[in-house]
Design a protein around this motif. Structure first.
Motif, mmCIF file in Angstrom:
data_model
loop_
_atom_site.group_PDB
_atom_site.id
_atom_site.type_symbol
_atom_site.label_atom_id
_atom_site.label_comp_id
_atom_site.label_asym_id
_atom_site.label_seq_id
_atom_site.Cartn_x
_atom_site.Cartn_y
_atom_site.Cartn_z
ATOM 1 N N SER A 96 -13.628 10.084 7.090
ATOM 2 C CA SER A 96 -13.785 10.365 8.317
ATOM 3 C C SER A 96 -13.112 9.387 9.438
ATOM 4 O O SER A 96 -13.110 8.317 8.928
ATOM 5 C CB SER A 96 -15.172 10.507 8.556
ATOM 6 O OG SER A 96 -15.928 9.532 8.727
ATOM 7 N N ASN A 97 -12.587 10.029 10.616
ATOM 8 C CA ASN A 97 -12.121 9.035 11.598
ATOM 9 C C ASN A 97 -12.238 9.948 12.844
ATOM 10 O O ASN A 97 -12.942 11.036 12.780
ATOM 11 C CB ASN A 97 -10.759 8.567 11.369
ATOM 12 C CG ASN A 97 -9.519 9.674 10.892
ATOM 13 O OD1 ASN A 97 -9.844 11.016 11.508
ATOM 14 N ND2 ASN A 97 -8.749 9.572 9.821
ATOM 15 N N ASP A 98 -11.364 9.590 13.891
ATOM 16 C CA ASP A 98 -11.713 10.418 14.959
ATOM 17 C C ASP A 98 -11.133 11.698 15.125
ATOM 18 O O ASP A 98 -11.569 12.580 15.639
ATOM 19 C CB ASP A 98 -10.920 9.621 16.196
ATOM 20 C CG ASP A 98 -11.702 8.280 16.726
ATOM 21 O OD1 ASP A 98 -10.886 7.424 17.096
ATOM 22 O OD2 ASP A 98 -12.838 8.154 16.321
ATOM 23 N N SER A 99 -10.178 11.978 14.115
ATOM 24 C CA SER A 99 -9.648 13.438 14.168
ATOM 25 C C SER A 99 -9.624 14.008 12.695
ATOM 26 O O SER A 99 -9.118 14.967 12.497
ATOM 27 C CB SER A 99 -7.892 13.234 14.423
ATOM 28 O OG SER A 99 -7.347 12.321 13.599
ATOM 29 N N ASN A 133 -9.057 17.826 13.845
ATOM 30 C CA ASN A 133 -9.020 17.751 15.265
ATOM 31 C C ASN A 133 -7.662 17.700 15.789
ATOM 32 O O ASN A 133 -7.306 16.312 16.016
ATOM 33 C CB ASN A 133 -10.252 16.732 16.096
ATOM 34 C CG ASN A 133 -10.219 17.111 17.498
ATOM 35 O OD1 ASN A 133 -9.511 17.991 18.080
ATOM 36 N ND2 ASN A 133 -11.286 16.175 18.164
ATOM 37 N N TYR A 169 -9.932 22.569 16.679
ATOM 38 C CA TYR A 169 -10.502 22.365 15.215
ATOM 39 C C TYR A 169 -9.962 23.116 14.173
ATOM 40 O O TYR A 169 -9.789 24.372 14.227
ATOM 41 C CB TYR A 169 -12.082 22.436 15.104
ATOM 42 C CG TYR A 169 -12.649 21.324 15.728
ATOM 43 C CD1 TYR A 169 -13.155 21.462 17.223
ATOM 44 C CD2 TYR A 169 -12.907 20.132 15.012
ATOM 45 C CE1 TYR A 169 -13.930 20.234 17.487
ATOM 46 C CE2 TYR A 169 -13.758 19.188 15.757
ATOM 47 C CZ TYR A 169 -14.154 19.355 17.044
ATOM 48 O OH TYR A 169 -14.604 18.253 17.565
#
Length: 274
Positions: free
Chosen positions: A28-31, A54, A59
């Motif tokens: 997982s990360n910001d996008s 994202n 999405y």
């Protein structure tokens, strides 16, 4: 127990649950949110991936794998209801002997046999383990003496129990009956355990005697049939249901033979039912 749950924010009702996964990797990360599931308890070769991205505030989701190897929350975990109507085939085999004869008919319970089969039709009125059924089948009962006594049918049609001589080497003397059966049963079963209670109407159509013994080194056999048996009797039966095999016991309070022509005795049977 490792449980992985993947939920898409755009569709909150779309939930997949994986029980006892062998390996779960989450990136997982910001996008990006990426979940990789490898192996389950029953399917070590199973592989499933799901990705949620994202992109400029939008999405996007994708997945690889088969959902049929998972439990879909709210759908596949619901218990199945029993059918309202069904039909079953039963085969039973066990021991049989005489009782209630005041010592006149002394059979060997471990040597006598009870064999039969029937098919029944049942109804589950509430679909929750309770079952009422009626059936139709056939049954043999064997009442066997191994002592120095024998069943004898006289010329006037009467059946009696007579002693064998001291010089005789007895093998057995038995009465056999055969007939149609009509079981009427109540059964309760839950998770492969249960019990049943009921009655079996016996329509006896045949009866016979066979006696075997040795005398002076020679083998002898005596037979007779049509013993004036009671054509209609009732067995009271109970069974215990287990995941492997069922056990039954039956008692017939009716006289096996017409007491105007033969000795008074009832029947007792027990064994296994498949």
């Amino acid at each position: 127990m490792t449980v992985a749950t993947i939920a898409q924010a755009a569709e909150p009702g779309d939930t997949v649950t994986v029980s006892k996964a062998q390996q779960v990797t989450i990136v997982s990360n910001d996008s990006l949110l990426h979940v990789d599931v490898k192996g389950t308890e029953n399917r070590p070769d199973y592989h499933y991936e799901a990705t949620l991205r994202n992109t400029d505030g939008n999405y996007e989701s994708s997945s690889v794998g088969s959902l049929f190897n998972f439990s879909i929350a709210g759908k596949l975990n619901k218990p199945r209801r029993q059918p309202r109507y069904d039909s079953e085939f039963h085969f039973f085999i066990g021991f049989n002997g005489a009782t209630g004869s005041n010592g006149q008919v002394k059979t060997n319970l471990s040597s006598g046999a009870n064999i039969g089969s029937y098919i029944d039709w049942g109804v589950h009125p509430w679909r929750n383990g309770h079952r009422f059924s009626v059936g139709f089948g056939v049954e043999w009962k064997n009442y066997r003496m191994t002592s120095r006594r024998q069943f004898v049918k006289a010329d006037n049609g009467s059946t009696t129990v007579e002693p064998l001589g001291d010089a005789v080497d007895p093998k057995f003397s038995r009465i056999k009956t055969f007939g149609l059966i009509f079981p009427i049963m109540y059964t309760y079963e839950k998770r492969d355990w249960g019990f049943s209670l009921g009655a079996i109407i016996d329509c006896n159509s045949h009866s016979s005697i066979k006696t075997r013994y040795r005398l002076d080194g020679k083998k002898y056999k005596q037979t007779a049939k049509d013993l004036h048996h009671n054509t209609a009797t009732v067995d009271l039966m109970a069974t215990v249901i287990t995941p492997l095999v069922n056990f039954y016991v039956k008692y017939n309070p009716c006289e096996v033979l017409d007491t105007d022509y033969g000795p008074k005795f009832h029947s007792l049977s027990f064994g296994i039912m498949l």
